[in-house]
Scaffold this active site. Structure first.
Site, PDB file in Angstrom:
ATOM      1  N   GLY A  18       0.621  -1.341  -0.219  1.00  0.00           N
ATOM      2  CA  GLY A  18       0.472   0.377  -0.305  1.00  0.00           C
ATOM      3  C   GLY A  18       1.069   0.793   0.519  1.00  0.00           C
ATOM      4  O   GLY A  18       1.741   1.351   1.091  1.00  0.00           O
ATOM      5  N   GLY A  20      -0.110   5.515   0.593  1.00  0.00           N
ATOM      6  CA  GLY A  20      -1.076   6.700   0.975  1.00  0.00           C
ATOM      7  C   GLY A  20      -0.633   7.752   1.356  1.00  0.00           C
ATOM      8  O   GLY A  20       0.970   8.001   0.293  1.00  0.00           O
ATOM      9  N   TYR A  22       1.400   9.730   3.323  1.00  0.00           N
ATOM     10  CA  TYR A  22       1.459   9.700   4.750  1.00  0.00           C
ATOM     11  C   TYR A  22       2.591   8.834   5.203  1.00  0.00           C
ATOM     12  O   TYR A  22       3.230   8.317   5.718  1.00  0.00           O
ATOM     13  CB  TYR A  22       0.870  10.231   5.838  1.00  0.00           C
ATOM     14  CG  TYR A  22       0.522  11.722   5.765  1.00  0.00           C
ATOM     15  CD1 TYR A  22       1.401  12.979   5.900  1.00  0.00           C
ATOM     16  CD2 TYR A  22      -1.029  12.125   5.457  1.00  0.00           C
ATOM     17  CE1 TYR A  22       0.940  14.063   6.023  1.00  0.00           C
ATOM     18  CE2 TYR A  22      -1.574  13.219   4.821  1.00  0.00           C
ATOM     19  CZ  TYR A  22       0.006  14.096   4.929  1.00  0.00           C
ATOM     20  OH  TYR A  22      -0.125  15.610   4.924  1.00  0.00           O
ATOM     21  N   LYS A  40       2.940  -0.427   8.224  1.00  0.00           N
ATOM     22  CA  LYS A  40       2.995   0.735   7.997  1.00  0.00           C
ATOM     23  C   LYS A  40       4.292   1.806   8.048  1.00  0.00           C
ATOM     24  O   LYS A  40       4.147   1.796   9.656  1.00  0.00           O
ATOM     25  CB  LYS A  40       1.394   1.372   8.667  1.00  0.00           C
ATOM     26  CG  LYS A  40       1.255   2.909   7.909  1.00  0.00           C
ATOM     27  CD  LYS A  40      -0.486   3.156   7.890  1.00  0.00           C
ATOM     28  CE  LYS A  40      -0.573   4.308   6.838  1.00  0.00           C
ATOM     29  NZ  LYS A  40      -2.054   4.702   6.897  1.00  0.00           N
ATOM     30  N   ASP A 184     -12.575   9.272   7.708  1.00  0.00           N
ATOM     31  CA  ASP A 184     -12.221   8.642   6.185  1.00  0.00           C
ATOM     32  C   ASP A 184     -12.598   7.131   5.494  1.00  0.00           C
ATOM     33  O   ASP A 184     -11.765   6.086   5.539  1.00  0.00           O
ATOM     34  CB  ASP A 184     -10.512   8.435   5.985  1.00  0.00           C
ATOM     35  CG  ASP A 184     -10.334   8.750   4.534  1.00  0.00           C
ATOM     36  OD1 ASP A 184     -10.463   8.366   3.537  1.00  0.00           O
ATOM     37  OD2 ASP A 184      -9.216   8.125   4.853  1.00  0.00           O
TER      38      ASP A 184
HETATM   39  N1  LIG Z   1      -3.184  -4.044   7.551  1.00  0.00           N
HETATM   40  C1  LIG Z   1      -3.357  -4.434   6.363  1.00  0.00           C
HETATM   41  N2  LIG Z   1      -3.527  -5.260   6.463  1.00  0.00           N
HETATM   42  C2  LIG Z   1      -3.115  -5.471   4.940  1.00  0.00           C
HETATM   43  N3  LIG Z   1      -2.861  -4.432   3.816  1.00  0.00           N
HETATM   44  C3  LIG Z   1      -3.114  -3.169   4.339  1.00  0.00           C
HETATM   45  C4  LIG Z   1      -3.302  -2.890   5.455  1.00  0.00           C
HETATM   46  N4  LIG Z   1      -3.205  -2.091   5.988  1.00  0.00           N
HETATM   47  C5  LIG Z   1      -3.527  -1.156   5.067  1.00  0.00           C
HETATM   48  N5  LIG Z   1      -3.130  -1.784   4.079  1.00  0.00           N
HETATM   49  C6  LIG Z   1      -2.857  -1.990   2.790  1.00  0.00           C
HETATM   50  O1  LIG Z   1      -2.484  -0.452   2.875  1.00  0.00           O
HETATM   51  C7  LIG Z   1      -3.232   0.757   1.955  1.00  0.00           C
HETATM   52  C8  LIG Z   1      -2.492   1.734   2.167  1.00  0.00           C
HETATM   53  O2  LIG Z   1      -2.927   1.961   3.642  1.00  0.00           O
HETATM   54  P1  LIG Z   1      -4.007   3.219   4.847  1.00  0.00           P
HETATM   55  O3  LIG Z   1      -4.439   3.550   4.072  1.00  0.00           O
HETATM   56  O4  LIG Z   1      -3.146   2.825   6.148  1.00  0.00           O
HETATM   57  O5  LIG Z   1      -2.911   4.207   4.256  1.00  0.00           O
HETATM   58  P2  LIG Z   1      -2.465   5.562   4.084  1.00  0.00           P
HETATM   59  O6  LIG Z   1      -1.381   6.367   4.626  1.00  0.00           O
HETATM   60  O7  LIG Z   1      -3.277   6.304   5.660  1.00  0.00           O
HETATM   61  O8  LIG Z   1      -2.964   5.634   2.976  1.00  0.00           O
HETATM   62  P3  LIG Z   1      -4.283   7.102   1.743  1.00  0.00           P
HETATM   63  O9  LIG Z   1      -3.884   8.410   2.189  1.00  0.00           O
HETATM   64  O10 LIG Z   1      -4.553   6.354   1.163  1.00  0.00           O
HETATM   65  O11 LIG Z   1      -5.594   7.343   3.276  1.00  0.00           O
HETATM   66  C9  LIG Z   1      -4.923   0.439   2.418  1.00  0.00           C
HETATM   67  O12 LIG Z   1      -5.417   0.932   1.082  1.00  0.00           O
HETATM   68  C10 LIG Z   1      -4.445  -1.199   2.361  1.00  0.00           C
HETATM   69  O13 LIG Z   1      -4.778  -1.556   1.288  1.00  0.00           O
END
Ligand SMILES: Nc1ncnc2c1ncn2[C@@H]1O[C@H](COP(=O)(O)OP(=O)(O)OP(=O)(O)O)[C@@H](O)[C@H]1O
Length: 456
Positions: A18, A20, A22, A40, A184
């Site tokens: 993934g 995103g 941040y 993450k 969100d």
């Molecule tokens: N625990 C997990 N298990 C499997 N995949 C995960 C998990 N956590 C996150 N992901 C994958 O990683 C992606 C991005 O994670 P997350 O939404 O927490 O990050 P973000 O940086 O906040 O993203 P965004 O800016 O899109 O909101 C998720 O949409 C998912 O596909």
């Protein structure tokens, strides 16, 4: 960029899953237990607050920068980085003052406050490096977006729609009860295990503020409530209309309710009703604000689901149907669509409803809140087939006894009446976050599946 044979403590990084605004998310395996984890990496923003784009640059640029820094970190430490684990309780007890210095910890703190719920992703460890913070979580193989759009997993199974939707509601309800407002809620932030249980993740935009700042676009445009985009201040006249009073009309929890309404449409119609709940920028939404029955013209909704959605998707945040009511109505609804496999769905027996909405995993022998020791095994979940069989058995029993399905089960608890009566026949400081577009948008644009064509 691949981090082959790279390890953080005992977690062997296998792939990136993934990306995103941040952070980056990696799949990892514990070399001792062989259990899978999602890790993450959240960028450390050292000053101001997380919403202020300190470093500048788009999501892609930021991710690339973080990847570069991680690559250097692994190289300097011969592929094995050893990091201290931060005490989770101390993170949970962090104050607003702490967040001003360490803004990226707010996401972890709020997530920790609610991760005990069985449908919220569990955090096992938080590891601190000089460049970012690593959140070690349960790993889930798919997300609700992929499941709805790519796998068409919900098109024929109304009970599965109910199960998944009720689990999401239960998780959000638990967050609200604990003063955490997700802000969100979207299919990409809802993960699924092999037994179709849902797990809420990504608390990056969540807040503990009871009221949101109106007219501040944060979150994914498809799921964003209208008050985030353009709140009609004309409806709330008064000397402080642009200040406190206006804000008080926008409870944070009711923004999540709107997003749930859109998710219910996704699950049942595999569509989004509009790109953005903005009268000026989206024609479909404009027509919806004039005449709510537009929903019935653009989506294959049953009368019952239309009625339910019209109570959830209220423009005035304060008028939206409560979460408890929403759960009960979805449980008792007998039709989602006006044709096809979802046009007839059984109401849920109370026992199944409780199983879906219980914060605790009751399938365990000794149900208790999740434990968070590093060696925990994956919890046992009963398969959706079991649950569906139970509903069918219950229906059979009810018809054998000549009773109406759900309402007759618990006449002495009062639960009965609320279910049957509702059967519908007929100081958030995240102000500068970019307006993130959902993956849905990309996909639906590709597939020309969005409903905006109605108005073209
Ligand atoms: N625990 C997990 N298990 C499997 N995949 C995960 C998990 N956590 C996150 N992901 C994958 O990683 C992606 C991005 O994670 P997350 O939404 O927490 O990050 P973000 O940086 O906040 O993203 P965004 O800016 O899109 O909101 C998720 O949409 C998912 O596909």
């Amino acid at each position: 960029m691949k981090f082959e044979d790279c390890r953080i403590n005992s977690y062997l990084i296998t792939s990136q899953i993934g990306e995103g605004a941040y952070g980056l998310v990696y799949h990892a395996i514990d070399i001792h237990t062989h259990k899978e984890y999602a890790i993450k990496a959240v960028v450390q923003s050292s000053s101001a607050s997380r919403d202020v784009d300190v470093d500048g640059g788009g999501t892609f640029e930021k991710s690339a920068r973080l990847q570069g820094r991680l690559a250097r970190l692994f190289k300097e430490s011969n592929n094995i980085v050893r990091l201290p684990s931060i005490d989770l309780e101390s993170i949970e007890n962090m104050s607003e003052e702490n967040f001003r210095k360490l803004p990226h910890y707010k996401e972890i703190c709020l997530h920790l406050k609610v991760h005990h719920h069985k449908n919220i992703v569990t955090i096992y460890e938080v590891l601190q490096s000089s460049i970012c913070t690593f959140i070690v979580m349960d790993y889930y193989p798919t997300d609700l977006f992929t499941s709805i759009v790519d796998n068409k997993h919900f098109t024929t199974n109304g009970l599965l729609v109910k199960k998944v939707f009720l689990q999401i509601c239960s998780a959000i309800n638990y967050c609200h009860e604990h003063g955490v407002y997700h802000c969100d809620v979207k299919p990409e932030n809802l993960l699924l295990d092999a037994e179709d249980n849902v797990f809420l993740c990504d608390f990056g935009l969540s807040t503990t503020s009871t009221y949101i700042e109106p007219n501040v676009c944060i979150g994914s445009s498809y799921y964003m409530p209208p008050e985030r985009i353009s709140f009609d201040s004309g409806k709330y006249p008064g000397p402080k209309v642009r200040g406190h009073k206006l804000k008080k009309n926008c409870p944070s929890c009711n923004g999540d309710l709107w997003s749930l309404g859109i998710i219910l449409i996704n699950l049942t119609c595999i569509r989004n009703p509009w790109l953005k709940a903005d009268k000026k920028e989206d024609n479909t939404f404009y027509y919806f604000t004039k005449d709510v029955t537009v929903l019935k013209q653009i989506l294959p909704l049953s009368d019952a689901l239309f009625l339910l959605l019209s109570k959830i998707l209220q423009l005035d945040p304060k008028k939206r149907m409560s979460l408890q009511r929403m759960m009960k109505e979805v449980s008792s609804i007998t039709s989602f669509t006006n044709g096809g496999p979802l046009s007839k769905v059984p109401p849920l027996p109370r026992s199944i409803y409780e199983k879906f909405t219980d914060p605790v995993d009751t399938t365990k022998k000794n149900p208790s809140f999740k434990q968070y020791t590093h060696t925990d095994e994956k919890p046992f979940y009963s398969s959706s087939t079991d649950e569906i069989d139970q509903v069918k058995e219950q229906e059979q029993e009810d018809s054998d006894s000549g009773s109406g399905s759900f309402g007759t089960l618990d006449t002495d608890t009062g639960f009965h009446s609320s279910f049957t009566n509702t059967s519908c026949d007929s100081d958030n400081d995240l102000t500068k976050l970019p307006n993130k577009m959902s993956l849905f948008e990309k996909k639906f644009n590709e597939l020309h599946m969005n409903a905006s064509s109605l108005t073209n």
